[in-house]
Design an enzyme around this catalytic site. Structure first.
Site, short mmCIF file in Angstrom:
data_model
loop_
_atom_site.label_atom_id
_atom_site.label_comp_id
_atom_site.label_asym_id
_atom_site.label_seq_id
_atom_site.Cartn_x
_atom_site.Cartn_y
_atom_site.Cartn_z
N LEU A 166 -12.39 19.54 -2.47
CA LEU A 166 -12.20 19.30 -1.03
C LEU A 166 -10.84 19.86 -0.63
O LEU A 166 -9.87 19.73 -1.39
CB LEU A 166 -12.23 17.81 -0.71
CG LEU A 166 -13.55 17.08 -0.90
CD1 LEU A 166 -13.35 15.58 -0.78
CD2 LEU A 166 -14.58 17.57 0.11
N HIS A 221 1.81 33.73 -4.56
CA HIS A 221 2.42 32.46 -4.17
C HIS A 221 3.87 32.69 -3.76
O HIS A 221 4.46 33.74 -4.01
CB HIS A 221 2.29 31.40 -5.26
CG HIS A 221 3.08 31.62 -6.52
ND1 HIS A 221 4.25 30.96 -6.79
CD2 HIS A 221 2.83 32.40 -7.58
CE1 HIS A 221 4.69 31.31 -7.99
NE2 HIS A 221 3.84 32.19 -8.50
N GLU A 236 1.87 26.95 -5.93
CA GLU A 236 1.14 27.51 -7.07
C GLU A 236 1.64 26.93 -8.38
O GLU A 236 0.88 26.69 -9.30
CB GLU A 236 1.30 29.04 -7.08
CG GLU A 236 0.43 29.74 -8.13
CD GLU A 236 1.16 30.08 -9.44
OE1 GLU A 236 0.57 30.75 -10.28
OE2 GLU A 236 2.33 29.64 -9.63
N GLU A 237 2.97 26.73 -8.45
CA GLU A 237 3.55 26.31 -9.73
C GLU A 237 3.02 24.95 -10.18
O GLU A 237 3.03 24.63 -11.35
CB GLU A 237 5.08 26.29 -9.62
CG GLU A 237 5.73 27.66 -9.44
CD GLU A 237 5.55 28.59 -10.65
OE1 GLU A 237 4.83 28.23 -11.59
OE2 GLU A 237 6.12 29.69 -10.61
N GLU A 275 -11.34 25.99 -1.10
CA GLU A 275 -12.18 24.83 -0.83
C GLU A 275 -12.47 24.72 0.67
O GLU A 275 -13.58 24.39 1.09
CB GLU A 275 -11.49 23.55 -1.32
CG GLU A 275 -11.49 23.45 -2.84
CD GLU A 275 -10.59 22.36 -3.38
OE1 GLU A 275 -10.76 21.97 -4.54
OE2 GLU A 275 -9.69 21.89 -2.65
N ASP A 312 1.54 38.64 -8.52
CA ASP A 312 2.45 37.50 -8.64
C ASP A 312 3.75 38.03 -9.25
O ASP A 312 4.62 38.54 -8.53
CB ASP A 312 1.75 36.43 -9.51
CG ASP A 312 2.59 35.19 -9.75
OD1 ASP A 312 3.81 35.21 -9.51
OD2 ASP A 312 2.02 34.17 -10.22
N HIS A 330 10.52 30.50 -15.58
CA HIS A 330 10.57 29.09 -15.16
C HIS A 330 11.91 28.41 -15.49
O HIS A 330 11.94 27.18 -15.62
CB HIS A 330 9.42 28.29 -15.78
CG HIS A 330 8.08 28.57 -15.13
ND1 HIS A 330 7.01 27.74 -15.26
CD2 HIS A 330 7.66 29.58 -14.33
CE1 HIS A 330 5.97 28.24 -14.60
NE2 HIS A 330 6.35 29.36 -14.03
#
Lengths: 697, 697
Positions: free
Chosen positions: A264, A336, A384-385, A396, A413, A502
């Site tokens: 959803l 993203h 996104e991360e 959705e 990306d 990261h």
């Protein structure tokens, strides 16, 4: 650095198989320019070349500087500021698109507590602290300090303060824990020290908890990321390598999308699961650390994790160029926007390229020089991360419309993983930056290739997992998808990924100095992705080569025959229907290619073109079966669902076989093998039916 | 017979809501005839009228005589002979179609044993047989005897020879058994005598077994079928009423499709469930009987059921007319072929019409006079009586292609339920046979109507359950579907269905003498169905009115507000998002109607027409969600899935509310209510998005 040579390559494209071939055709004679697009207008190669020339490395560099100036964690004020930047660019009167809007979802994210920082400490049995791990990375360039640098943490790991003896558990796979147990090592109540790699982040905690482990630490091993180098003078800021204090952050959620609203859209009114009942979060406190700290940890360890879940607003930004002839056909191009810290490589290197490409196209649009045949939708995804959340919620919400109309999704990306040299290039060719004027195509084929029975040596494509926002498009919606990046030469380094991934060291300076000085690799990605985008949006016939798909099916079939054939035969399961289905697909694909060639020579009427393109566009959809893998959330694609084994073959069949292997004849597991085989045969027969002439029902 | 007056009506069409309106427009001025179809060609009203005139009642009568000459139970030699008849007709050089093929599935059917006939007998406590029920119907017309008349049985009821005291259990609903239990009646080990109606056939045995009942008998009550008349001189062959010995056969399987291959086509290679583990068969022996016997049964009863399951080959026959302009758009028109015995009404009255319609169209085609814009697919389904098996397997096999390309499915099974009078009619109008020259439209609106806020009084449509082969098309594939029949005047008889339904008395003579002497009602059905088919296949813009769908949504919403509003409010569940979604749908539908009107006045380019038609065609698909009702096999349509309550509203929401009603706040059942509401809101938002201008993503 000599040992990290550069390589132009395209990583992980699944379904746009034909594009590889087409990218090589830069020498095609140029067509004459027709200023008013008509329904008969094909791709204008002169415009394409002009666009290629206008894609500017220095502008990409400036984009990247601006995008990565500040940390912009999902839903942070800095992330929202970038939403405004994107809107401003895409609404620019001189280089903007037809329209641009931001849309916001309310999603469940996870953050460390500001008041109670997560802590990993070594204590003696009486409770004295003998040693504490760093709570933030070392401030080496002035960019690793400050309140906006989120401390290292494992997003979605539950809070808790376990303490126990430390056990080194290698990569934290199921096998690793089994081995420890077999060696008689008591795991109950321990803290498992694991290194990144081998399995998903969250899976380490899942595996550990099964053995009663109380907490998990995850560090980045220099062997995996730095080719073994670990001293400060060998690492950033003296090289592109990860410094000892660097810690890889990441989402430890097992699935993707907003955890409270599976299937959803996370609109305010949508039904939300009770966070206490959500599956897919790590079951025990987990914390990532640097290798500097990892090597010191030896004995009794206290782990204090104070992460908390928060409902946050996260935005996607969509920019649209309306198609002139077929506005109801969408070519999507996205990346993203959110990062863990500054995110210069991940994801800003992709967004910098995106902005340059949208600027060049927007400028042509505003001048009235060009409008694509089909609509182009640019997307900047949020969160996104934390698990591809923005893109998943989008799929959705617009499930039906996208399934009806999306031609393809292009993801860029991390656009450049590795170091590059700048080179001049002859006009009309996209240079492969480090390789002396080789075209992108020639460079690509040099590093990633396969032998095609039809074309000989061609560039090879990887397959798409769930590493970025293409995942919901290919797996959930069955939309042909592609992920494009320049990567490093894997013969020169065994790094699992670029070293500062990261961490707080993934900054503009890092890219500018070590990853792509001069930004020529970024420019090459812009040209490659731009060319793919233009070909998809402007070609009269969609540049999707279905016979290439047939080659993949054939190779999957051969792998199944070689690896599973004997086992299946022992259980009286015949692969003949599968062989027949693959043959039907190959036959239908070959015949379709011939029909396209014939039509291209004639002057096809617009409805004939549309009907044929619908066959091409919808082919990928025919591989979806939402009932095939009910346990695998979002995965419905019978060819690209996750495989447990290493053989590149049909995932449902291979997984079912590996589960059935040690069960008796007539077990439910063997029935499942047969069910999976039938699902596959029906999907391939359905795909072949979609490719056959439309009037032959 | 005076008390059974006739009525022209269309029963149970769900989704082609707009067609009702359009059927009234027979007075539109005629366009000029363009012999070569071009991509701009709209429906030719002159051709339409010529087709209407050529549909011939006496040919339909001859078709029916031939089709129902012999019993043709699914997969029997007589059924296969009809496959050949259809192929011959559809391959006829003068009136055949472009192509016709039979395709065969291997499906699990259920038959009584020839060697050991099923038996129901009354015994005394010492085992003496005091009375035996008939094992076949009385041979009243010479057609009820012979080896090909399958004895009455409950298909898929398990074999077994239970004996026990007889308990009358009314309709065998859950409530009926609860009442008996409340009255202190011991049900364990008894034989339940039930009458048809109130619940599905198989459900009676399911309900009974829960109370330990050992066997079930099902009879047809004269009150339900004959308006209370039961003597031989009041029943067939003296009237259309069911004679005392008549027994309704039927499938007692709970789901539809081949029981061994849910969601997979029943091809030889497909995975099959173990028959012992199949769910959905009656749990205890069950046997249908006539009312003649039912009234005698009083005491200890022995039931002997020797049914057995058999894998059989069952054929579908498909006949194709290729579309001239959009061959990849399919308008499907089908009916099943198999019957329980002669099946003159069910299904041959529909097939007789089908053959006449295909003859007239085939003749125009062979003459070169006409070819439709879109492809027409005629279908003769096998094994419908056992659970819509042929059509379901077809939708499983061609799932992708049908979802991509099917414009609509038209079903004409029992084409005429009731008696008719023959009338002359003015040219250009389809007469409603019994009503003095009223048009079909006027007659329809007289008996089945509703008040539309836009159009005033319009004909009303029922909603589609799972009574015939439209079920897999609408529920499983989301294809706009329609079921057309002339029925009897329900103010004149309370018969549950036409009296000889599924008995050996449903013969040609029965139709010729009682149901439709002169066959003018059959002709009217042929004209109605033919007109719908032509309008769907030839209109430039698809005749699907999306605003009518909006009216249905609005009425569902109002019913939800009235019936569930207070309850939901008490549980802090707001209907506001649903209201907003319905409003968005209405707005988008209205705007789309206006765009169509505007385009119809201009000269639209062929791609504009196609794009708009794609929006119309795919609207129905947007209501599918395969994850909405995982327990309801094949039901994915969020508007038309089965509802347990009697209020016409959104089924998922209503069912979830009725399950949650007596549970506490915060129960999983209330979470399910919220999930269903979100699923619905997302589907309606998605539907509205599909209707909005395609360039506004």
């Amino acid at each position: 650095m000599k040992w990290v040579n550069v390589l132009g390559g395209i990583v992980g494209a699944a379904a746009l198989l034909g594009l590889g071939i087409i990218l090589g055709h830069f020498a095609i004679p140029k067509g004459s320019y027709v200023p008013t697009p008509s329904i008969f207008q094909d791709l204008d190669l002169e415009i394409l070349e002009s666009i290629m020339q206008q894609l500017d490395a220095s502008r990409i560099r400036e984009n990247l500087r601006e995008l990565s100036r500040e940390p912009h964690l999902a839903s942070s004020p800095q992330d929202e500021a970038l939403v405004q930047l994107l809107l401003q660019r895409w609404r620019d009167p001189e280089s903007g698109l037809d329209s641009a809007e931001a849309s916001t979802y309310e999603v469940l994210l996870s953050f460390p507590s500001r008041e109670q920082p997560n802590r990993v400490a070594v204590g003696d049995p009486t409770g004295n602290v003998l040693f504490s791990c760093r709570q933030s990375e070392q401030n080496l360039t002035g960019e690793q300090g400050g309140p906006d640098v989120v401390p290292p943490y494992a997003a979605y790991a539950p809070p808790g303060t376990p303490q126990g003896l430390l056990v080194y558990a290698n990569q934290g796979t199921e096998e690793d824990f089994m081995k420890l147990q077999a060696q008689g090592i008591k795991l109950e109540g321990t803290i498992a020290l694991t290194r990144y790699g081998g399995t998903g982040r969250g899976a380490k905690a899942v595996n550990a908890a099964k053995h009663g482990v109380a907490g998990v630490l995850v560090y980045t091993d220099p062997a995996d990321i730095n080719d073994g180098q670990s001293s400060t003078n060998e690492t950033f800021p003296n090289s592109w390598r990860l410094p000892p204090s660097g810690v890889e952050r990441g989402s430890y959620y097992e699935y993707f999308g907003d955890p409270l609203t599976p299937y959803l859209p996370a609109n305010p009114s949508s039904f939300r699961l009770d966070p206490d009942t959500v599956s897919g979060f790590p079951p025990i406190p987990t914390q990532p650390i640097g290798f500097e700290d990892a090597k010191i940890l030896l004995c009794q360890v206290n782990v204090s994790v104070y992460n908390r879940l928060e409902l946050r607003n996260s935005s996607n930004v969509l920019g649209i160029i309306r198609g002139a002839v077929e506005p109801d056909r969408y070519v999507l191009y996205g990346n993203h926007r959110d990062s863990w810290v500054h995110g210069a490589v991940d994801p800003s290197s992709g967004t910098a390229v995106l902005l340059e490409l949208s600027r060049v196209l927007g400028t042509l649009l505003k001048k009235g020089t060009w409008r694509p045949r089909r609509s182009i939708v640019f997307a900047s995804w949020g969160a996104e991360e934390f698990g591809l959340i923005g893109s998943t919620e989008f799929t959705e919400e617009f499930f039906s419309k996208l399934q009806e109309r999306a031609v393809a999704y292009i993801n860029v990306d991390i656009s450049v993983f590795g170091v590059s040299l700048r080179l001049n290039s002859p006009p009309g060719q996209i240079p492969a930056p480090s390789l002396g004027g080789l075209s992108i195509y020639d460079n690509w084929i040099r590093y990633f290739n396969r032998s095609s029975p039809v074309y000989g040596l061609v560039p090879s494509l990887g397959s798409l997992g769930a590493g970025s926002d293409y995942a919901p498009f290919i797996h959930f919606l069955g939309i042909s998808s592609m992920d494009i990046a320049y990567t490093y030469d894997r013969s020169k380094t065994s790094a699992r990924i670029y070293p500062t991934y990261h961490t707080a060291f993934d900054t503009f300076g890092y890219v500018d100095k070590f990853v792509d000085p001069g930004f020529s690799s970024h420019q090459a990605v812009a040209r490659t992705a731009g060319s793919v985008l233009l070909r998809l949006s402007d070609s009269l016939f969609l540049p999707l080569n279905v016979s290439d798909y047939g080659e993949t099916l054939r190779s999957f079939l051969q792998a199944a025959q070689q690896n599973l054939g004997v086992l299946l035969e022992q259980h009286s399961i015949s692969l003949v229907p599968l062989v027949t289905a693959v043959e039907k697909f190959e036959g239908a694909a070959g015949a379709l290619d011939q029909r396209i060639s014939a039509l291209q020579k004639a002057t096809p009427d617009p409805l004939q073109v549309r009907m044929l393109n619908d066959q091409l566009m919808l082919l990928e959809r025919t591989f979806l079966n939402p009932r095939a893998f009910p346990e695998e959330r979002y995965y419905s694609h019978v060819l690209w669902a996750p495989r447990t084994g290493s053989v590149a073959t049909f995932p449902g069949l291979a997984n079912a076989c590996s589960r059935a292997m040690n069960t008796s004849l007539g077990s439910p597991a063997w029935a499942e093998v047969q069910r999976q085989l039938s699902i596959l045969v029906v999907a391939l027969e359905g795909a072949a039916a979609t490719l056959r002439p439309v009037a032959d029902f």
